[in-house]
Enzyme design. Structure first.
Site, PDB file in Angstrom:
ATOM      1  N   GLY A   1      -6.629  12.102 -10.696  1.00  0.00           N
ATOM      2  CA  GLY A   1      -5.710  13.070 -11.262  1.00  0.00           C
ATOM      3  C   GLY A   1      -4.367  13.063 -10.564  1.00  0.00           C
TER       4      GLY A   1
ATOM      5  N   LYS B   1      -5.628   5.844 -13.618  1.00  0.00           N
ATOM      6  CA  LYS B   1      -4.803   7.030 -13.346  1.00  0.00           C
ATOM      7  C   LYS B   1      -4.183   7.435 -14.679  1.00  0.00           C
ATOM      8  CE  LYS B   1      -1.930   9.505 -10.406  1.00  0.00           C
ATOM      9  NZ  LYS B   1      -2.160  10.139  -9.104  1.00  0.00           N
TER      10      LYS B   1
ATOM     11  N   GLY C   1      -4.612  12.874  -0.228  1.00  0.00           N
ATOM     12  CA  GLY C   1      -5.397  11.662   0.017  1.00  0.00           C
ATOM     13  C   GLY C   1      -6.235  11.223  -1.156  1.00  0.00           C
TER      14      GLY C   1
ATOM     15  N   GLY D   1      -0.608  15.281  -2.196  1.00  0.00           N
ATOM     16  CA  GLY D   1      -0.555  14.598  -0.918  1.00  0.00           C
ATOM     17  C   GLY D   1      -1.793  14.779  -0.076  1.00  0.00           C
TER      18      GLY D   1
ATOM     19  N   THR E   1       3.204  10.022 -12.021  1.00  0.00           N
ATOM     20  CA  THR E   1       4.577  10.470 -11.837  1.00  0.00           C
ATOM     21  C   THR E   1       5.112   9.901 -10.518  1.00  0.00           C
ATOM     22  OG1 THR E   1       3.932  12.497 -10.669  1.00  0.00           O
ATOM     23  CG2 THR E   1       4.114  12.621 -13.077  1.00  0.00           C
TER      24      THR E   1
ATOM     25  N   THR F   1      -5.550   9.154  -3.559  1.00  0.00           N
ATOM     26  CA  THR F   1      -5.462   7.722  -3.837  1.00  0.00           C
ATOM     27  C   THR F   1      -6.318   6.927  -2.858  1.00  0.00           C
ATOM     28  OG1 THR F   1      -3.241   8.019  -4.746  1.00  0.00           O
ATOM     29  CG2 THR F   1      -3.880   5.788  -4.107  1.00  0.00           C
TER      30      THR F   1
ATOM     31  N   LEU G   1      -6.351   7.194  10.448  1.00  0.00           N
ATOM     32  CA  LEU G   1      -6.462   5.737  10.495  1.00  0.00           C
ATOM     33  C   LEU G   1      -5.226   5.124  11.152  1.00  0.00           C
ATOM     34  CD1 LEU G   1      -7.790   5.162   6.851  1.00  0.00           C
ATOM     35  CD2 LEU G   1      -9.137   5.298   8.960  1.00  0.00           C
TER      36      LEU G   1
END
Length: 480
Positions: free
Chosen positions: A360, A291, A273, A271, A295, A275, A445
């Site tokens: 990853g 990727k 960031g 979690g 999961t 992506t 953002l």
């Protein structure tokens, strides 16, 4: 005296010490053990072809044999007497060849090695980086060069004792860790350093230990001190506490496929960031996205679809994951819930001529299968890393730990991307103590959409510039 003659003289001196070497070599034993621990984490093939330079009496050989099992060993040393001592010790499993060799000039060796290693021998090279480059040229594709050597400030206490007596210790000019870079392209890797303090009974015992391994505290050709001057230095050294520091540098490099341009995006946590960072880099560098292991698709869309929308990538720039799992868990934990079998060694990058952004799952030590973590996959793919990190409290510790883990594996780091409220202090600490560039800072953002990604992508330097900067940095490229 030319380089080969100088090395031969050094070899003769070490040969005279072969019988008593290990009784005087605690620092050498510690360095061999630490280097072997790092090598054991590399992605070596079964029964690798191994070349060891300066095997001495076998300290590193024995440490590696316990960890690697059967291999095809070529054990070399410049001293035939050292080689004979090693030959009389326990033989490692597999085939073993012993060869008297000047490791700085390995002209007679055939090449094609999966691992070339050396512990506390290459500091005797006349030109360290050129010698390492010649060794790296003998690697097979995907092969590793792993060394332990002495770095600047080694024997600082001995030099200080001389300085207080108004004398020059004449110790060798060992390089800074960041200056150790094999003179060869197509290498990815890094150098990490540590300091080992060795306590001696007194100055005479320090000198006796050096003589016992065939070494001296002074560079070759330095004139020895007279008796009165030596007594002054020893007295001062004893007053200082009779300890000496070994500044050890561990270099790990991998021979990579220079045709593949791109990066592996990992994070200091889940979690974090990754992506969003992947989407920004894909947009900035007009790159493909992949990727390998996805999961959590039971609860939210896969990251491939997310990146496609944020970076506005057409379908041909997207590559399907090797594994897709439903549960929002690590791949290793999610796979049994679906009776799936994961094997990280079967994950092969897509065939593309475009730059490739690989994302990853989770952080570096997220398990993929029973034997492999995410960091193992990163090492096997041989790509530099972009590390996604938070900007706030705790990020310094998490980021520096991740950078240290990557360096121990010889994985180059292109840079860090920080997300969250801007924190100049945290950025400065990460760049200074992590010896790495912060490529970008992503503020909070109002909307995370394609327009925001396009705006942030304009602030990212071109991939070619980043890779060129990496090649010239202490973290990677042609050195590390």
């Amino acid at each position: 005296m030319n380089g080969r003659a100088r090395n031969a003289a050094i070899g003769a001196r070490f040969g005279r010490a072969a019988a008593r070497y290990e009784a005087h070599a605690p620092a050498q034993r510690a360095a061999a053990r630490r280097l072997a621990e790092d090598i054991a984490r590399l992605d070596l093939p079964p029964r690798p072809r191994i070349l060891e330079i300066g095997c001495g009496t076998g300290l590193l050989t024995r440490e590696l044999a316990r960890r690697l099992g059967p291999a095809d060993w070529t054990l070399t040393d410049i001293s035939p007497a050292m080689l004979e001592t090693a030959r009389l010790g326990p033989a490692p499993q597999g085939s073993v060849r012993y060869a008297a060799l000047d490791g700085e000039h390995p002209d007679a060796l055939p090449g094609g090695y999966d691992l070339i290693c050396s512990s506390l021998a290459v500091q005797w090279f006349g030109d360290l980086n050129a010698g390492l480059g010649r060794l790296a040229a003998l690697l097979a594709p995907g092969g590793h060069l792993a060394i332990a050597t002495l770095a600047e400030d080694t024997f600082a206490e001995w030099r200080a004792a001389h300085a207080r007596a108004g004398l020059d210790a004449g110790t060798p000019a060992y390089p800074a860790p960041g200056a150790i870079r094999p003179a060869m392209g197509n290498l990815a890797g890094a150098v990490r350093a540590e300091r080992l303090v060795q306590q001696h009974r007194d100055g005479l015992h320090f000198l006796q230990d050096l003589k016992g391994i065939g070494a001296t505290a002074a560079a070759p050709g330095h004139q020895p001190l007279g008796a009165a001057a030596l007594r002054r230095v020893l007295a001062t050294f004893n007053e200082q506490g009779a300890s000496v520091t070994y500044h050890l540098a561990y270099g790990m490099w991998k021979k990579t496929d220079s045709r593949r341009a791109g990066v592996f995006v990992t994070g200091t946590d889940t979690g974090i960031g990754k992506t969003l960072v992947s989407a920004i880099l894909a947009r900035a560098w007009n790159a493909d996205y992949w990727k390998p292991v996805q999961t959590g698709v039971a609860e939210e869309p896969g990251d491939t679809d997310t990146v496609a929308g944020l970076a506005q990538l057409p379908p041909e720039r997207l590559h399907l994951p090797a594994y897709v799992l439903q549960a929002p868990l690590s791949p290793w934990a999610a796979a049994p819930l679906e009776d799936a079998e994961l094997d990280a060694t079967t994950i092969v990058p897509p065939d593309t001529d475009a730059p490739l952004i690989v994302e990853g799952a989770g952080g570096l030590y997220v398990p993929i299968d029973d034997r492999h973590m995410m960091i193992d996959l990163i090492a096997r793919l041989g790509m530099p890393v972009v590390l996604a990190a938070r900007s706030g409290l705790g990020t310094i510790n998490h980021t520096l730990l991740s950078l240290e883990a990557l360096r121990r594996r010889g994985i180059p780091v292109l840079g860090v991307v920080m997300s969250g409220p801007l924190s100049p202090g945290n950025r400065e600490a990460i760049e200074r103590f992590g010896e790495v560039r912060v490529l970008a800072e992503i503020p909070p953002l109002a909307r995370v959409d394609a327009a925001a990604v396009a705006e942030l992508a304009r602030g990212i330097a071109p991939l070619a510039d980043c890779l060129a900067a990496l090649e010239g940095s202490p973290e990677g490229g042609s050195g590390g």
